[in-house]
Write a protein that holds these residues in place. Structure first.
Motif, PDB file in Angstrom:
ATOM      1  N   ILE A 233       1.139  -1.202   0.277  1.00  0.00           N
ATOM      2  CA  ILE A 233      -0.062   0.378   0.244  1.00  0.00           C
ATOM      3  C   ILE A 233       0.838   1.086  -0.095  1.00  0.00           C
ATOM      4  O   ILE A 233       0.360   2.328  -0.888  1.00  0.00           O
ATOM      5  CB  ILE A 233      -0.862   0.151   0.826  1.00  0.00           C
ATOM      6  CG1 ILE A 233      -1.890  -1.504   0.623  1.00  0.00           C
ATOM      7  CG2 ILE A 233      -2.191   1.282   1.012  1.00  0.00           C
ATOM      8  CD1 ILE A 233      -2.810  -1.388  -0.008  1.00  0.00           C
TER       9      ILE A 233
ATOM     10  N   GLU B  30      -0.637  -2.283  11.809  1.00  0.00           N
ATOM     11  CA  GLU B  30      -0.561  -1.693  10.411  1.00  0.00           C
ATOM     12  C   GLU B  30      -0.102  -0.448  10.524  1.00  0.00           C
ATOM     13  O   GLU B  30       0.306  -0.039  10.016  1.00  0.00           O
ATOM     14  CB  GLU B  30      -2.174  -0.985   9.955  1.00  0.00           C
ATOM     15  CG  GLU B  30      -1.941  -0.640   8.433  1.00  0.00           C
ATOM     16  CD  GLU B  30      -3.611   0.303   8.618  1.00  0.00           C
ATOM     17  OE1 GLU B  30      -3.621   0.804   7.060  1.00  0.00           O
ATOM     18  OE2 GLU B  30      -3.958   0.897   9.397  1.00  0.00           O
TER      19      GLU B  30
ATOM     20  N   GLN C  94      -0.266  -5.569   6.383  1.00  0.00           N
ATOM     21  CA  GLN C  94       0.995  -4.318   6.040  1.00  0.00           C
ATOM     22  C   GLN C  94       1.065  -4.245   7.033  1.00  0.00           C
ATOM     23  O   GLN C  94       2.680  -3.086   6.544  1.00  0.00           O
ATOM     24  CB  GLN C  94      -0.476  -2.863   5.682  1.00  0.00           C
ATOM     25  CG  GLN C  94      -2.110  -3.789   5.020  1.00  0.00           C
ATOM     26  CD  GLN C  94      -2.798  -2.703   4.753  1.00  0.00           C
ATOM     27  OE1 GLN C  94      -2.584  -1.889   4.867  1.00  0.00           O
ATOM     28  NE2 GLN C  94      -3.690  -2.663   4.876  1.00  0.00           N
TER      29      GLN C  94
ATOM     30  N   ASP D 174       4.710  -5.987   5.464  1.00  0.00           N
ATOM     31  CA  ASP D 174       5.460  -5.988   4.466  1.00  0.00           C
ATOM     32  C   ASP D 174       5.991  -4.152   5.214  1.00  0.00           C
ATOM     33  O   ASP D 174       7.242  -3.984   4.542  1.00  0.00           O
ATOM     34  CB  ASP D 174       4.225  -4.801   4.322  1.00  0.00           C
ATOM     35  CG  ASP D 174       4.630  -4.222   2.594  1.00  0.00           C
ATOM     36  OD1 ASP D 174       5.493  -5.250   1.878  1.00  0.00           O
ATOM     37  OD2 ASP D 174       3.875  -3.608   1.965  1.00  0.00           O
TER      38      ASP D 174
ATOM     39  N   ALA E  61      -2.586  -3.540  -3.476  1.00  0.00           N
ATOM     40  CA  ALA E  61      -1.059  -3.858  -3.418  1.00  0.00           C
ATOM     41  C   ALA E  61      -0.886  -4.816  -4.579  1.00  0.00           C
ATOM     42  O   ALA E  61      -0.239  -4.786  -5.454  1.00  0.00           O
ATOM     43  CB  ALA E  61      -1.681  -5.307  -2.271  1.00  0.00           C
TER      44      ALA E  61
ATOM     45  N   ASP F 224      -0.179   6.547   3.185  1.00  0.00           N
ATOM     46  CA  ASP F 224       0.386   6.367   2.124  1.00  0.00           C
ATOM     47  C   ASP F 224       0.720   7.060   0.805  1.00  0.00           C
ATOM     48  O   ASP F 224       0.367   8.341   0.750  1.00  0.00           O
ATOM     49  CB  ASP F 224      -0.242   4.532   2.023  1.00  0.00           C
ATOM     50  CG  ASP F 224      -1.739   4.664   1.318  1.00  0.00           C
ATOM     51  OD1 ASP F 224      -2.045   6.040   1.414  1.00  0.00           O
ATOM     52  OD2 ASP F 224      -1.636   3.996   1.521  1.00  0.00           O
TER      53      ASP F 224
END
Length: 760
Positions: free
Chosen positions: A47, A110, A172, A175, A303, A385
């Protein structure tokens, strides 16, 4: 042709994924069969991206809405870090401590991950890492959740749906700290936590995962998101296409009464993208669940767009996801609250976190629609983001324009041929007319129902759902039994109930086979907005035909609503037609009796939940009811004859736990009637100020409404105001063509026109 097109798209995507599988295997022959360690492009990549991080850091301090959102997230996560990590053994329903704690944890995973990337502060990465290892240590020995209510029990939560929520957000976070972790740490987390977690909500619960429903959309997105982080091609294929050979019956139903798979037996993310959405972006379960599902739809698509752009996910089905954001915003009132069609909690709005995600991603990938910037300004926060940065820069640069809501007609069904929903807007009045398909397991039995709003206030309401979401005291925060016995039943809505029974007998397997049919709509005239549809299957042998119009008239203070419900049947029936108004009764023009002891209107199909507060006989050609709500007066004037009964009812009978709202209605009843026309006008007029104590224009402006003609071809209604001015509305019952020419003589007057209706 449509099926062939879908098959070709599916085949092409399969080939692309197959190539991805072989590519991953070639890059790492020593990895396990299911898990690839190829990280081309590096992390983060879902994201927020590496390039996005650089741009965000360069703009920090110069993008007010982004800076403010970042500050709020930092304060929230810092407080959680100070509190310490708690991953309690699950035991509670929604609203209980363990449920709320694990839910808060996935939000923190997140947010802390994003803070690590944006602020480059290691404490946030360590917090995420420590929480993940705490979960990994408990998950491998964690039993199925002890609460047995769900058809698919989770482990962290009472249902797999919430477990899927956890994995979507946790992916998320993973990641964001992926490169902070050592290869050995990643191997431990993936072996002990992420892979078993993904397998549990999918392979071990196919009845949850392999279906077309908002539940499975979350499951598909969860498996797909973690697959993209881990470069796991098998999991990604499972996310997009579902589980092969799952052993489930194509026609099997879950405990909500919903079919598990789509009509062609497909499952997976792409099936969920195809089947529930119409080409206009309307989601068949209704706006409340469309809002809920938009997060996994859009976050997983974002994504996929970043990691596998060759799939062109935002172009799928002619860009339906981006259309869906526009459709959803148009399904909200003046305050941004979503219309409560089907199961829907009132007050849910575009201020929700899901719609922040939807608006931001749709802005970035939908051509940067300046109208979305005005919604984002109202939301007053953005995603941390790449898409949130795009919104923040657009607002900073003064590019925002108002998001203009107009009258819209949104088709339902995967091909747009299963009815729909129309919103008629004129001045600050909104009429929501539902002639849609069943709406899967969250649908209600309310064909041709409507609701009415003025400047965001409900005038004629749709009840919505019977549930206190996440309030533990009320059934564990889950659906209450009254949702089935009341909220879903036809009598709970502003439409016809025949012989005291709900449409389709209140049975999902019958209702899911049918939909209402649009005759026409016309929003081209500023003076009048019209929609007309019919329903031929709710009651065998009976056809319901409803036409609704919002009309501006210089002789009226505000636009008014004309409602014509025409019923034709092959036998005599009892027809009950309620209007669920909100407010305090001011006056009526009919005599009624009030009972000393309140009794229910009936014994089943929702009637058991209606107290009869007053009952009378229509003693003239029109029945009038006026009420006051939120400082505005409203009047319903409806055509009647002296055989009609009139009831004033109130919701709340057979409700010992006080689960239902105690709200009123006026109900008209025609007994032993074969064919009938219910013709009504609803006015909004005047005002009352409790400060000045002045009542202005508190009376109706209508002298008389009359059905002046009705046969198989035409229905005509005249409306006369207090000044003696008369208007005539005629709808063509057979020919809906805009090009058709019509000529009709009524008494001494001859009417000629071209199109579906006449008004003058």
């Amino acid at each position: 042709m449509e099926l062939n097109k879908k098959a070709i798209i599916s085949a092409c995507l399969s080939v692309l994924l197959l190539g991805f599988v072989f590519s991953c295997k070639a890059q790492n022959e020593t990895s396990s069969k299911n898990t690839q360690s190829s990280n081309s492009g590096g992390h983060p990549k879902l994201i927020i991206t590496k390039a996005g991080v650089e741009k965000i850091r360069a703009e920090l301090g110069n993008i007010p809405i982004f800076d403010a959102t970042l500050k709020m997230a930092q304060e929230e996560v810092d407080a959680e870090i100070a509190l310490g990590i708690d991953t309690p053994i699950p035991k509670d329903f929604s609203g209980g401590y363990t449920h709320v704690r694990h839910k808060r944890n996935f939000f923190m995973l997140e947010k802390a991950g994003l803070l690590y990337q944006i602020l480059d502060d290691e404490k946030y990465a360590k917090y995420v890492k420590d929480m993940f290892f705490q979960y990994a240590a408990m998950y491998k020995d964690l039993p199925v959740h002890p609460q047995t209510r769900s058809y698919a029990r989770g482990k962290l939560f009472w249902q797999c749906l919430n477990d899927s929520n956890w994995l979507v957000y946790a992916s998320q976070g993973y990641d964001c700290i992926y490169e902070y972790l050592s290869p050995e740490e990643r191997e431990t987390l993936e072996t002990d936590l992420f892979k078993p977690f993904a397998d549990y909500i999918s392979i071990e619960n196919p009845q949850f995962y392999n279906r077309v429903h908002n539940h499975s959309t979350w499951g598909n997105a969860a498996v797909g998101m973690i697959a993209l982080v881990m470069d796991d091609a098998e999991l990604l294929h499972r996310a997009l296409y579902g589980i092969e050979n799952d052993g489930l019956d194509k026609n099997a139903k879950d405990n909500d009464g919903g079919f598990i798979k789509d009509p062609e037996g497909r499952a997976g993310f792409l099936a969920n993208l195809e089947e529930p959405f119409s080409p206009d972006g309307y989601y068949t379960e209704g706006p409340y669940y469309q809002r809920y599902a938009m997060y996994p739809f859009l976050i997983f698509s974002e994504a996929l767009n970043n990691v596998k752009p060759e799939l062109k996910i935002f172009e799928h089905k002619d860009g339906v996801l981006l259309k869906a954001v526009d459709a959803l915003l148009n399904l909200s009132d003046a305050d941004g609250d979503f219309f409560p069609l089907n199961d829907g909690q009132k007050g849910m709005s575009y201020y929700s976190k899901e719609l922040v995600t939807a608006v931001d991603i749709a802005y970035l990938h939908g051509g940067k629609n300046a109208g979305l910037l005005s919604i984002a300004e109202k939301q007053n926060r953005v995603l941390l983001d790449d898409s949130g940065l795009a919104i923040a820069l657009g607002i900073k640069n003064g590019e925002a324009k108002p998001f203009e809501k107009k009258s819209v007609n949104l088709s339902d069904g995967p091909d747009g041929k299963q009815g729909g929903v129309a919103v008629l807007r004129n001045d600050d009045l909104e009429v929501v007319f539902k002639y849609a398909a069943q709406g899967l397991s969250h649908g209600h039995y309310d064909k041709l129902s409507f609701s009415m709003y003025e400047n965001g206030q409900e005038v004629i309401q749709d009840y919505g759902l019977a549930r206190f979401v996440n309030i533990e005291q009320k059934g564990g925060g889950n659906y209450l039994k009254e949702n089935k016995t009341w909220a879903k039943q036809t009598i709970a809505h502003n439409t016809i109930t025949q012989n005291g029974k709900s449409h389709f007998q209140g049975k999902y397997e019958i209702g899911s086979k049918h939909h209402s049919v649009l005759d026409f709509y016309d929003f081209s005239n500023d003076q009048i907005k019209v929609v007309s549809a019919h329903e031929a299957n709710a009651y065998p042998g009976t056809i319901l035909h409803r036409t609704m119009a919002v009309i501006s008239d210089k002789d009226f203070e505000k636009p008014y609503v004309l409602d014509i419900m025409r019923v034709t049947s092959d036998k005599a029936n009892q027809y009950d037609f309620p209007y669920y108004f909100l407010g305090q009764v001011m006056e009526t023009n009919f005599k009624y009796q009030t009972p000393e002891v309140l009794k229910p209107l009936g014994a089943k199909h929702g009637y058991q939940h209606l107290f009869v507060e007053a009952q009378g006989q229509a003693n003239q050609e029109n029945v009038k009811l006026s009420w006051l709500n939120a400082g505005r007066f409203h009047t319903l004037t409806t055509v009647t004859d002296n055989q009609d009964e009139v009831f004033l009812t109130r919701i709340g009978a057979a409700d010992p736990e006080f689960n239902l709202r105690k709200e009123p209605a006026l109900m008209l009843r025609k007994s032993q009637t074969k064919d009938a026309v219910f013709a009504s006008v609803i006015e909004s007029h005047g005002s009352y100020s409790p400060v000045s104590e002045n009542a202005v224009n508190s009376h109706s402006n209508i002298t008389k409404i009359e059905v002046i003609h009705n046969d198989a071809n035409y229905t005509a209604v005249s409306i006369m105001d207090l000044q003696g001015h008369s208007k005539v509305f005629i709808v063509s019952n057979k020919t809906a063509s805009k090009e058709a020419n019509h000529k009709l003589k009524i008494h001494d007057d001859t009417f000629q026109w071209t199109g579906s209706y006449y008004f003058k």
